[in-house]
Design an enzyme around this catalytic site. Structure first.
Site, PDB file in Angstrom:
ATOM      1  N   CYS A 129     -49.585  -0.338 -27.733  1.00  0.00           N
ATOM      2  CA  CYS A 129     -48.718  -1.511 -27.580  1.00  0.00           C
ATOM      3  C   CYS A 129     -47.597  -1.485 -28.620  1.00  0.00           C
ATOM      4  CB  CYS A 129     -49.554  -2.777 -27.725  1.00  0.00           C
ATOM      5  SG  CYS A 129     -48.595  -4.292 -27.701  1.00  0.00           S
ATOM      6  N   CYS A 136     -46.784  -4.854 -30.217  1.00  0.00           N
ATOM      7  CA  CYS A 136     -47.752  -5.295 -31.233  1.00  0.00           C
ATOM      8  C   CYS A 136     -47.576  -4.494 -32.531  1.00  0.00           C
ATOM      9  CB  CYS A 136     -49.188  -5.078 -30.752  1.00  0.00           C
ATOM     10  SG  CYS A 136     -49.464  -5.524 -29.038  1.00  0.00           S
ATOM     11  N   ASP A 137     -47.356  -3.192 -32.441  1.00  0.00           N
ATOM     12  CA  ASP A 137     -47.442  -2.321 -33.619  1.00  0.00           C
ATOM     13  C   ASP A 137     -46.138  -1.631 -34.002  1.00  0.00           C
ATOM     14  OD1 ASP A 137     -50.191  -2.877 -33.632  1.00  0.00           O
ATOM     15  OD2 ASP A 137     -50.575  -1.273 -32.197  1.00  0.00           O
TER      16      ASP A 137
END
Ligand code: NAP
Length: 310
Positions: free
Chosen positions: A130, A133-134
């Site tokens: 993701c 997300c990261d």
């Protein structure tokens, strides 16, 4: 006891919740992550008609708010099993048991694993599924995106604004992703394509350091130095715990009819979890509406009096 229990609060589940609650049914939506589903992992949504270009998280928040306002209750628990007891269903979480007259499975699909050495060991230490997300951990660094579909393209576009270099690694020469997005990526100076390459291993001591790539034509291997690898090779359903009630195809997707109904009376499936041709936000939302209406008609046929929203 509720009229409708929905497993999963992504676009399919929340659309089902909205329709069911607006029809006067009592609705509980179970989602251990709190809701939003895959939307929370998409930086920008551009192809959901009527809303223009919006963030995935913004769209997720609107869907959740609308389902709640209509009267649906969100339960932040993971449903581990569904049992049928006579006409009714039990949903088993870690400790609690919930009862419902109908169940809509809208649990989506999880990112497919590459299945190579280093993938699991370096998860969270450079390996990610993701970018939204990261991605922020890779500012000015060199990263790879594995895959050749719209998912991989979306990850690469997002990362191209953060990372110094984005290497797209794809196992063939043909891409599944949209041509217009491919053209945008090809025009970016910091995006490098590695086609006809498979990933043999992900290496690194503490964190990801190199990808071992194999040329599918020559069989030659090479090491690509990256600090992060984002795997975007599609999704797969997680339906094994529900297989006794929801009939699955050979790939694990739930088999339904046009109305999103399963072979078991009172059970329905919506969104990416079911057998279908196109998995998009629009088709998930359409499924949710269909499944909720099918559940309502099922309850009506059995002359169940709606339990109300409380
Ligand atoms: P997808 O379209 O199925 O593409 C998966 C890609 O991963 C393909 O290029 C495939 O290669 C490759 N792949 C599959 N298994 C592999 C393996 N074991 N090793 C190496 N490569 C492998 O999946 P997706 O990109 O996740 O998109 C799914 C659906 O969501 C599509 O309908 C897409 O249009 C839609 N969508 C997703 C996003 C998103 O952010 N996820 C964004 C927009 C739209 P081959 O081509 O060689 O088979």
């Amino acid at each position: 006891m509720k009229d409708v229990a929905i497993i999963g609060a992504g676009p399919a589940g929340l659309s089902a919740a909205l329709y069911a609650a607006r029809a006067g049914l009592s609705v509980q939506v179970f989602d251990a992550m709190g809701g939003g589903g895959q939307l929370t992992e998409i930086a920008e949504v551009e192809n959901y008609i009527g809303v223009g270009r919006v963030t995935g998280q913004g769209l997720a928040a609107s869907c959740l708010a609308e389902a709640r306002t209509a009267g649906a209750e969100i339960v932040t628990k993971n449903v581990k099993r569904v049992e049928k007891n006579g006409l009714f269903f039990s949903l088993l979480c870690d400790k609690e048991r919930y009862e419902a007259r109908t169940v809509i499975l809208a649990n989506g699909a999880r990112p497919r694993r590459l299945g190579v050495n280093g993938e699991q060991a370096l998860l969270g230490r450079g390996v990610s599924y993701c970018a939204l997300c990261d991605g922020r951990f890779f500012g000015g660094k060199s990263v790879a995106v594995v895959g050749g579909g719209n998912g991989a393209f979306a990850e690469a576009l997002y990362l191209s604004r953060i990372a110094a270099t984005v290497h797209i690694v794809h196992r063939s020469k043909q891409f599944r992703g949209e041509r217009s997005v491919l053209a945008r990526l090809e025009a970016m100076p910091n995006v490098v394509f590695h086609t006809n390459r498979t990933v043999g291993a992900i290496r690194g001591d503490e964190r990801v350091e190199t990808l071992i790539l194999k040329d599918t034509d020559t069989g030659k291997t090479e090491a690509l130095r990256v600090e992060g690898v984002f795997i975007a090779i599609g999704r797969e359903p997680q339906n094994a715990p529900f297989a006794t009630l929801f009939p699955l195809d050979e790939q694990g997707y739930v088999i339904t009819d046009e109305r999103c109904a399963c072979a078991t009376d009172g059970l329905f499936a919506a969104g990416d979890t079911r057998v279908k041709v196109l998995r998009q936000i629009s088709t998930a939302v359409a499924d949710g509406a269909n499944a909720a209406e099918s559940a309502r008609r099922y309850l009506e046929r059995r002359a169940f009096v709606p339990l109300g929203k409380k």
